[in-house]
Write a protein that holds these residues in place. Sequence first.
Motif, PDB file in Angstrom:
ATOM      1  N   TRP A   1      -2.216 -34.148  -8.988  1.00 18.56           N
ATOM      2  CA  TRP A   1      -1.777 -35.246  -9.860  1.00 18.56           C
ATOM      3  C   TRP A   1      -2.360 -36.572  -9.376  1.00 18.56           C
ATOM      4  CZ3 TRP A   1       0.678 -35.836 -14.425  1.00 18.56           C
ATOM      5  CH2 TRP A   1       1.241 -37.075 -14.711  1.00 18.56           C
TER       6      TRP A   1
ATOM      7  N   PRO B   1       0.444 -27.373   2.826  1.00 19.51           N
ATOM      8  CA  PRO B   1       0.551 -26.456   1.694  1.00 19.51           C
ATOM      9  C   PRO B   1       0.454 -27.230   0.384  1.00 19.51           C
ATOM     10  CG  PRO B   1       2.495 -26.336   3.141  1.00 19.51           C
ATOM     11  CD  PRO B   1       1.728 -27.554   3.514  1.00 19.51           C
TER      12      PRO B   1
ATOM     13  N   ASN C   1       1.338 -26.571  -3.809  1.00 24.49           N
ATOM     14  CA  ASN C   1       1.898 -25.651  -4.796  1.00 24.49           C
ATOM     15  C   ASN C   1       1.440 -26.132  -6.179  1.00 24.49           C
ATOM     16  OD1 ASN C   1       5.404 -24.788  -5.612  1.00 24.49           O
ATOM     17  ND2 ASN C   1       3.530 -23.953  -6.414  1.00 24.49           N
ATOM     18  N   GLY C   2       2.211 -26.988  -6.834  1.00 26.41           N
ATOM     19  CA  GLY C   2       1.786 -27.480  -8.149  1.00 26.41           C
ATOM     20  C   GLY C   2       0.841 -28.669  -8.054  1.00 26.41           C
ATOM     21  N   GLY C   3       0.686 -29.245  -6.872  1.00 24.91           N
ATOM     22  CA  GLY C   3      -0.198 -30.396  -6.692  1.00 24.91           C
ATOM     23  C   GLY C   3       0.313 -31.653  -7.378  1.00 24.91           C
ATOM     24  N   HIS C   4       1.609 -31.720  -7.683  1.00 22.02           N
ATOM     25  CA  HIS C   4       2.139 -32.847  -8.448  1.00 22.02           C
ATOM     26  C   HIS C   4       2.820 -33.910  -7.597  1.00 22.02           C
ATOM     27  CE1 HIS C   4       0.818 -31.493 -12.220  1.00 22.02           C
ATOM     28  NE2 HIS C   4       1.727 -32.111 -12.950  1.00 22.02           N
ATOM     29  N   SER C   5       2.603 -33.859  -6.292  1.00 24.50           N
ATOM     30  CA  SER C   5       3.132 -34.941  -5.464  1.00 24.50           C
ATOM     31  C   SER C   5       2.559 -36.257  -5.958  1.00 24.50           C
ATOM     32  CB  SER C   5       2.731 -34.721  -4.004  1.00 24.50           C
ATOM     33  OG  SER C   5       2.883 -35.920  -3.285  1.00 24.50           O
TER      34      SER C   5
ATOM     35  N   GLY D   1       5.226 -27.638  -9.073  1.00 24.22           N
ATOM     36  CA  GLY D   1       5.464 -26.426  -8.290  1.00 24.22           C
ATOM     37  C   GLY D   1       6.936 -26.266  -7.942  1.00 24.22           C
TER      38      GLY D   1
ATOM     39  N   GLY E   1       7.388 -27.280  -4.144  1.00 16.54           N
ATOM     40  CA  GLY E   1       7.375 -28.731  -3.948  1.00 16.54           C
ATOM     41  C   GLY E   1       8.610 -29.379  -4.543  1.00 16.54           C
ATOM     42  N   PHE E   2       9.013 -28.909  -5.705  1.00 14.58           N
ATOM     43  CA  PHE E   2      10.171 -29.467  -6.408  1.00 14.58           C
ATOM     44  C   PHE E   2      11.452 -29.236  -5.603  1.00 14.58           C
ATOM     45  CE2 PHE E   2      13.666 -28.757  -9.454  1.00 14.58           C
ATOM     46  CZ  PHE E   2      13.623 -29.911 -10.211  1.00 14.58           C
TER      47      PHE E   2
ATOM     48  N   LEU F   1      15.330 -33.075  -9.206  1.00 15.40           N
ATOM     49  CA  LEU F   1      16.246 -33.657 -10.189  1.00 15.40           C
ATOM     50  C   LEU F   1      16.097 -32.906 -11.497  1.00 15.40           C
ATOM     51  CD1 LEU F   1      15.512 -37.384  -9.362  1.00 15.40           C
ATOM     52  CD2 LEU F   1      17.410 -35.974  -8.566  1.00 15.40           C
TER      53      LEU F   1
ATOM     54  N   GLY G   1       6.202 -29.794   2.938  1.00 22.32           N
ATOM     55  CA  GLY G   1       5.188 -29.882   3.985  1.00 22.32           C
ATOM     56  C   GLY G   1       5.769 -30.010   5.388  1.00 22.32           C
TER      57      GLY G   1
ATOM     58  N   THR H   1       6.737 -22.347   2.894  1.00 25.08           N
ATOM     59  CA  THR H   1       7.663 -21.537   2.118  1.00 25.08           C
ATOM     60  C   THR H   1       6.894 -20.449   1.377  1.00 25.08           C
ATOM     61  OG1 THR H   1       9.180 -23.382   1.861  1.00 25.08           O
ATOM     62  CG2 THR H   1       9.401 -21.595   0.284  1.00 25.08           C
TER      63      THR H   1
HETATM   64  C1  LIG Z   1       4.489 -35.310 -14.410  1.00 21.24           C
HETATM   65  C2  LIG Z   1       5.533 -35.165 -13.318  1.00 21.24           C
HETATM   66  C3  LIG Z   1       6.840 -34.858 -13.687  1.00 21.24           C
HETATM   67  C4  LIG Z   1       7.821 -34.716 -12.702  1.00 21.24           C
HETATM   68  N1  LIG Z   1       9.098 -34.423 -13.082  1.00 21.24           N
HETATM   69  C5  LIG Z   1      10.052 -34.306 -12.139  1.00 21.24           C
HETATM   70  C6  LIG Z   1      11.405 -34.012 -12.491  1.00 21.24           C
HETATM   71  O1  LIG Z   1      11.759 -33.852 -13.664  1.00 21.24           O
HETATM   72  N2  LIG Z   1      12.312 -33.914 -11.488  1.00 21.24           N
HETATM   73  C7  LIG Z   1      11.949 -34.076 -10.176  1.00 21.24           C
HETATM   74  O2  LIG Z   1      12.800 -33.961  -9.296  1.00 21.24           O
HETATM   75  N3  LIG Z   1      10.702 -34.355  -9.827  1.00 21.24           N
HETATM   76  C8  LIG Z   1       9.747 -34.471 -10.768  1.00 21.24           C
HETATM   77  N4  LIG Z   1       8.475 -34.765 -10.381  1.00 21.24           N
HETATM   78  C9  LIG Z   1       8.183 -34.929  -8.950  1.00 21.24           C
HETATM   79  C10 LIG Z   1       7.845 -33.557  -8.336  1.00 21.24           C
HETATM   80  O3  LIG Z   1       8.949 -32.702  -8.422  1.00 21.24           O
HETATM   81  C11 LIG Z   1       7.501 -33.705  -6.851  1.00 21.24           C
HETATM   82  O4  LIG Z   1       6.390 -34.551  -6.720  1.00 21.24           O
HETATM   83  C12 LIG Z   1       7.220 -32.354  -6.205  1.00 21.24           C
HETATM   84  O5  LIG Z   1       7.182 -32.504  -4.794  1.00 21.24           O
HETATM   85  C13 LIG Z   1       5.911 -31.769  -6.685  1.00 21.24           C
HETATM   86  O6  LIG Z   1       5.779 -30.461  -6.216  1.00 21.24           O
HETATM   87  P1  LIG Z   1       4.375 -29.717  -6.359  1.00 21.24           P
HETATM   88  O7  LIG Z   1       4.505 -28.387  -5.708  1.00 21.24           O
HETATM   89  O8  LIG Z   1       3.919 -29.766  -7.761  1.00 21.24           O
HETATM   90  O9  LIG Z   1       3.422 -30.689  -5.538  1.00 21.24           O
HETATM   91  P2  LIG Z   1       2.523 -30.489  -4.242  1.00 21.24           P
HETATM   92  O10 LIG Z   1       1.725 -31.740  -4.177  1.00 21.24           O
HETATM   93  O11 LIG Z   1       1.790 -29.196  -4.274  1.00 21.24           O
HETATM   94  O12 LIG Z   1       3.570 -30.421  -3.071  1.00 21.24           O
HETATM   95  C14 LIG Z   1       4.500 -31.453  -2.816  1.00 21.24           C
HETATM   96  C15 LIG Z   1       4.910 -31.414  -1.334  1.00 21.24           C
HETATM   97  O13 LIG Z   1       5.483 -30.144  -1.020  1.00 21.24           O
HETATM   98  C16 LIG Z   1       4.699 -29.476  -0.025  1.00 21.24           C
HETATM   99  N5  LIG Z   1       4.620 -28.053  -0.378  1.00 21.24           N
HETATM  100  C17 LIG Z   1       4.110 -27.509  -1.513  1.00 21.24           C
HETATM  101  N6  LIG Z   1       4.212 -26.178  -1.480  1.00 21.24           N
HETATM  102  C18 LIG Z   1       4.798 -25.863  -0.301  1.00 21.24           C
HETATM  103  C19 LIG Z   1       5.171 -24.632   0.321  1.00 21.24           C
HETATM  104  N7  LIG Z   1       4.961 -23.456  -0.269  1.00 21.24           N
HETATM  105  N8  LIG Z   1       5.740 -24.692   1.557  1.00 21.24           N
HETATM  106  C20 LIG Z   1       5.970 -25.879   2.174  1.00 21.24           C
HETATM  107  N9  LIG Z   1       5.647 -27.070   1.631  1.00 21.24           N
HETATM  108  C21 LIG Z   1       5.070 -27.059   0.406  1.00 21.24           C
HETATM  109  C22 LIG Z   1       3.341 -30.153  -0.040  1.00 21.24           C
HETATM  110  O14 LIG Z   1       2.677 -30.046   1.217  1.00 21.24           O
HETATM  111  C23 LIG Z   1       3.718 -31.578  -0.389  1.00 21.24           C
HETATM  112  O15 LIG Z   1       4.161 -32.267   0.762  1.00 21.24           O
HETATM  113  C24 LIG Z   1       7.476 -34.900 -11.332  1.00 21.24           C
HETATM  114  C25 LIG Z   1       6.160 -35.219 -10.970  1.00 21.24           C
HETATM  115  C26 LIG Z   1       5.194 -35.358 -11.951  1.00 21.24           C
HETATM  116  C27 LIG Z   1       3.789 -35.713 -11.551  1.00 21.24           C
END
Ligand SMILES: Cc1cc2nc3c(=O)[nH]c(=O)nc-3n(C[C@H](O)[C@H](O)[C@H](O)COP(=O)(O)OP(=O)(O)OC[C@H]3O[C@@H](n4cnc5c(N)ncnc54)[C@H](O)[C@@H]3O)c2cc1C
Length: 446
Positions: A33, A69, A71-75, A140, A143-144, A150, A197, A202
């Motif tokens: 993201w 790590p 997962n969804g890359g949405h940090s 992901g 990550g969530f 929320l 992270g 996980t």
């Molecule tokens: C468009 C958008 C909408 C969103 N909507 C919401 C929402 O409704 N509610 C809400 O609460 N948040 C929301 N978010 C925020 C989102 O939940 C967080 O940014 C979340 O951390 C993203 O997770 P990810 O796996 O996609 O991201 P990533 O960037 O892959 O990971 C986020 C963090 O988790 C770590 N991680 C990932 N996978 C693992 C694993 N397997 N083991 C250990 N660590 C790991 C990563 O290293 C990083 O530090 C939203 C974000 C965006 C961009």
Amino acid sequence: SDDFLACMTLRRVADNIILPNSSGYSAAIADSWVSNVGAMPVAFYEPTTLTGVKGALKCAQQIGVGMCPRNGGHSKMGAGLCNGVVLDMFRINGTKVNTAGTIVTVYGGTVQGQLVYELATFFNTTIPKFIPTGECPQVGISGFMLGGGLTEFDGQYGIGCDNVRSYKIVLQNGTTRTVTKTAYPELYWGLCGGGGGQFGITMQMTFSLFDRRPYDNNAYFRYDWPIEVAPDIIQMYSSWDLSGGTISMKLKSDFQVIPPVIRVFGVCWFVNSSQECDDRLMSIPLFGINGSIHRFTQKGANVLEVLQFLGKTGNYGQKVVPKRISIYDSFANQLFGAASNSNSARWASVVLKYPTIPDRTFFLAIVNLCANRNVVVCNWRRLGTSVPKFGTYSSFPWRDSTNIFYIAVKNTPAVLSSLFSTFYSIQTQYTTGAYVNYASAFTPRI
Ligand SMILES: Cc1cc2nc3c(=O)[nH]c(=O)nc-3n(C[C@H](O)[C@H](O)[C@H](O)COP(=O)(O)OP(=O)(O)OC[C@H]3O[C@@H](n4cnc5c(N)ncnc54)[C@H](O)[C@@H]3O)c2cc1C
């Protein structure tokens, strides 16, 4: 990079490695993201097995680099990228429901859309079950949940990670641990909110499944008012009592549309008609404010349609024509696509608690900030008084707060810095936490 490859080859787990000189390297960075945080990973590794994860951990340690790590890359701060090894978990994805249909196992590389899609497919429509998630299909699950999570159901079920039964994680020393509220309770507490992270990788989580049917009785809505009444709307929203989670609603000021509006959108749970939802909204003082210029309420077909309305497909509160059959496809289609690129905007969030609701002047200052043409988005979300009651087992840092307010700004570092400073200075007295999604944080820390 070569040392990492050599080490992985020796361990016979060298499949799916992307090095800086590989053709897929730039695309792998961009699949986040926020990708322009300046990270140049030594390698991307896409494990398919536990052995691969452990091997990569050992090799990263052997060559003296860190590992993150993804997962969804949405940090929103690009935390799924780092200068060490990016452990891209997406190949370890999927869900498995136990035979009793009460517990689901979710693998560490699964995104929300896939989870929703697979549960919907598995249970068809006869025994609809779900777990509380956010609404963006590409976020992901790991990550969530590790960040707290929320959801639109927090008044009923708490934040997302309140519903995790167990985490299976690989620790830094390579051992595997199953973490529950009773086995390693402190680690469980840390993972639930402070785990992204941190502490380990996980591999999978388990969740109790909830009956979705009560949530299929819903209606979603969107109301717009002219920007002149925005301070009143925000003030009322900030004092709104969540009523145990029967309504979930968000607030957004939008100066980009003509005429500019202040927008409230969300969902009424447990209603049989859109009229019932409207009636419920009218009992909330902010809906008594005159001058609504757009009003839309629609009975939802089911809870999945709500996610579609609130999520990407629905463009955060725009009216969508419900595609009742293809909703599953719309989630599925978005799986694993390149994450939408938001590099042009920087986000800053503050988490707030108002001991007493500030007066209108305070909210007017916020509206004036949002009216700056460099501010792309001003969003509010109520955490709500009903959430803390779930809080015993979680490190979610802002549990005791009531509002999250965030802005996105699109401009040079100097303009960003100035706007974010104003953003914080207005609210500092009520702030309980903050983050900025910029790696080289140039904004004041609180
Ligand atoms: C468009 C958008 C909408 C969103 N909507 C919401 C929402 O409704 N509610 C809400 O609460 N948040 C929301 N978010 C925020 C989102 O939940 C967080 O940014 C979340 O951390 C993203 O997770 P990810 O796996 O996609 O991201 P990533 O960037 O892959 O990971 C986020 C963090 O988790 C770590 N991680 C990932 N996978 C693992 C694993 N397997 N083991 C250990 N660590 C790991 C990563 O290293 C990083 O530090 C939203 C974000 C965006 C961009």
